[in-house]
Design a protein around this motif. Structure first.
Motif, PDB file in Angstrom:
ATOM      1  N   PHE A  32       0.842  -1.297   0.204  1.00 47.69           N
ATOM      2  CA  PHE A  32       0.023   0.157   0.111  1.00 47.69           C
ATOM      3  C   PHE A  32       0.823   1.238   0.049  1.00 47.69           C
ATOM      4  CE2 PHE A  32      -2.106   3.499   2.104  1.00 47.69           C
ATOM      5  CZ  PHE A  32      -3.210   3.495   1.446  1.00 47.69           C
ATOM      6  N   MET A  60       0.372  -0.924   6.770  1.00 48.81           N
ATOM      7  CA  MET A  60      -1.097  -1.586   6.248  1.00 48.81           C
ATOM      8  C   MET A  60      -1.181  -2.736   6.269  1.00 48.81           C
ATOM      9  SD  MET A  60      -3.531   0.318   5.692  1.00 48.81           S
ATOM     10  CE  MET A  60      -3.347   2.042   5.307  1.00 48.81           C
ATOM     11  N   PRO A 117      -4.489   0.190   9.237  1.00 48.76           N
ATOM     12  CA  PRO A 117      -3.294   0.882   9.541  1.00 48.76           C
ATOM     13  C   PRO A 117      -2.868   0.272  10.723  1.00 48.76           C
ATOM     14  CG  PRO A 117      -4.725   2.542   9.389  1.00 48.76           C
ATOM     15  CD  PRO A 117      -5.730   1.375   9.115  1.00 48.76           C
TER      16      PRO A 117
END
Ligand code: CP3
Length: 361
Positions: free
Chosen positions: A55, A101, A107
């Motif tokens: 990510f 992530m 997160p």
């Protein structure tokens, strides 16, 4: 000035300015529409990029960030805006915190702030330099969009970012953050002020790079009562708006309109009205006509279909969207969802939603 190379030069001429006109209160031919998280996991072409790249690698690689920013525009020609692909949590990263992530989780901060003394470990100096990759992605994307629609830049708001930094990720209760608000209000204000300074410079860098509208996400406002919103969110949102405006004029740049989106901030619309933003975003709990009564005629409203409504049939989505747009009306209104589009949303739902907005009025 390290940012000079990003000051926009020779960007293609903007052909569709509905979003900017609506934000500034000018007349529009049709209601503009875009969708929060419009570049995201509901798109198979996004999944394909994500299968190959982590990510934050996508965020940090201008070619990749640009590609996924453009994906929804190719599939949905009715979209009137693009939003640069990034994340609000790149700011804590630039301050020296590790953010990962985790698929299916979201997160994760392996070492969240555990004590106010750790605020002093945050690396404010050079933070925006460490975010120049966002500026590069914005500049590249402004060229590649070819003037089709404007490009939105964004940031997380101080309270929302602080919450992630303390909780170490998403939290249902925000109990640690609330404990900080109670026990360490002075340190909390110190941290919120630090974040505000970095956010202002970060947004200026985005404008120098080519962002044409800026949205500030106060996604965790739903955790705050009126007193807390007034003390820990609103003053910083206001400082961000005025700080950006002042620095833009000091630097002789063109002013850009700004949007504040405080998820769960519906009960405090009266407070939000005084923050200086051209546009106020609404989640789906707010009634369009009630909102208009509170904010008056000099603010643009944005929103607010429940993302869950996109799991209904295209016919139902069309009907609900038309009703929503008619309730808001054509004046000072930008159609959107009331929060980000969710990963399982059927592709035809976005088509039904974006088309219905343009058909409605
Ligand atoms: O298309 C766009 O809107 C631009 C991209 C964008 C992302 N995050 C990409 C993303 C934007 C504007 C954001 C903002 C953001 N990030 C917010 C504010 C908006 C909101 O939803 O309230 C917040 C709170 C975050 C933090 C964040 N990032 C969370 C909580 C998560 C996990 C939840 C989830 O949807 O998975 C993310 C991950 C994230 N940010 C994804 C995307 C496309 C999915 C992660 C993946 O691809 O694996």
């Amino acid at each position: 000035d390290k940012n000079v190379e990003f000051i926009p030069k020779n960007f293609p001429e903007l052909k569709n300015d509905r979003l900017l006109r609506a934000a500034l209160g000018k007349e529009v031919d049709k209601v503009p529409v875009w969708v929060m998280r419009q570049a995201g996991r509901y798109l198979p072409e996004f999944q394909e990029v994500r299968a190959k790249h982590d990510f934050f690698t996508v965020c940090r690689t201008p070619e990749l960030a640009c590609e996924v920013t453009l994906q929804p525009l190719r599939r949905y020609p009715h979209l009137d805006a693009s939003i640069i692909f990034s994340d609000i949590l790149v700011i804590p990263q630039a301050l020296g915190m590790i953010v990962e992530m985790h698929p299916g989780v979201g997160p994760v901060f392996p070492s969240p702030l555990q004590d106010p003394s750790e605020i002093d470990n945050l690396k404010e100096e050079g933070a925006v330099d460490r975010l120049l990759y966002v500026g590069k992605a914005i500049t590249l994307t402004r060229h590649r969009i070819d003037g089709k629609v404007p490009l939105i830049g964004f940031t997380g708001a101080p309270f929302t970012l602080m919450g992630y930094m303390i909780e170490g990720g998403g939290s249902k209760t925000m109990s640690k953050t609330k404990e900080w608000l109670e026990k360490y209000p002075k340190d909390v204000h110190k941290l919120l002020s630090l974040l505000t300074r970095v956010i202002i410079d970060y947004l200026i860098m985005q404008v120098e790079s080519g962002a044409q509208l800026l949205q500030v996400f106060e996604s965790s406002a739903d955790h705050l009562n009126r007193e807390q919103f007034t003390e820990f969110s609103a003053p910083y949102l206001k400082d961000i708006r005025s700080g950006v405006k002042n620095k833009i004029s000091e630097k002789n740049l063109e002013q850009v309109p700004m949007t504040v989106f405080a998820k769960g901030g519906g009960p405090y619309l009266d407070v939000q009205t005084g923050l200086g933003y051209e546009t106020v975003g609404l989640d789906w709990t707010v009634d369009p006509e009630e909102a208009r009564k509170i904010v008056g005629d000099n603010i643009t409203l944005q929103g607010n279909l429940d993302p869950q409504d996109l799991y209904k049939t295209p016919e139902e989505i069309t009907k609900m969207t038309i009703e929503m747009v008619q309730k808001f009306g054509k004046k000072r209104y930008i159609a959107n969802l009331g929060h980000g589009i969710t990963p399982q949303t059927p592709l035809e739902s976005m088509k039904a939603f974006t088309e219905a907005v343009h058909e409605a009025l």
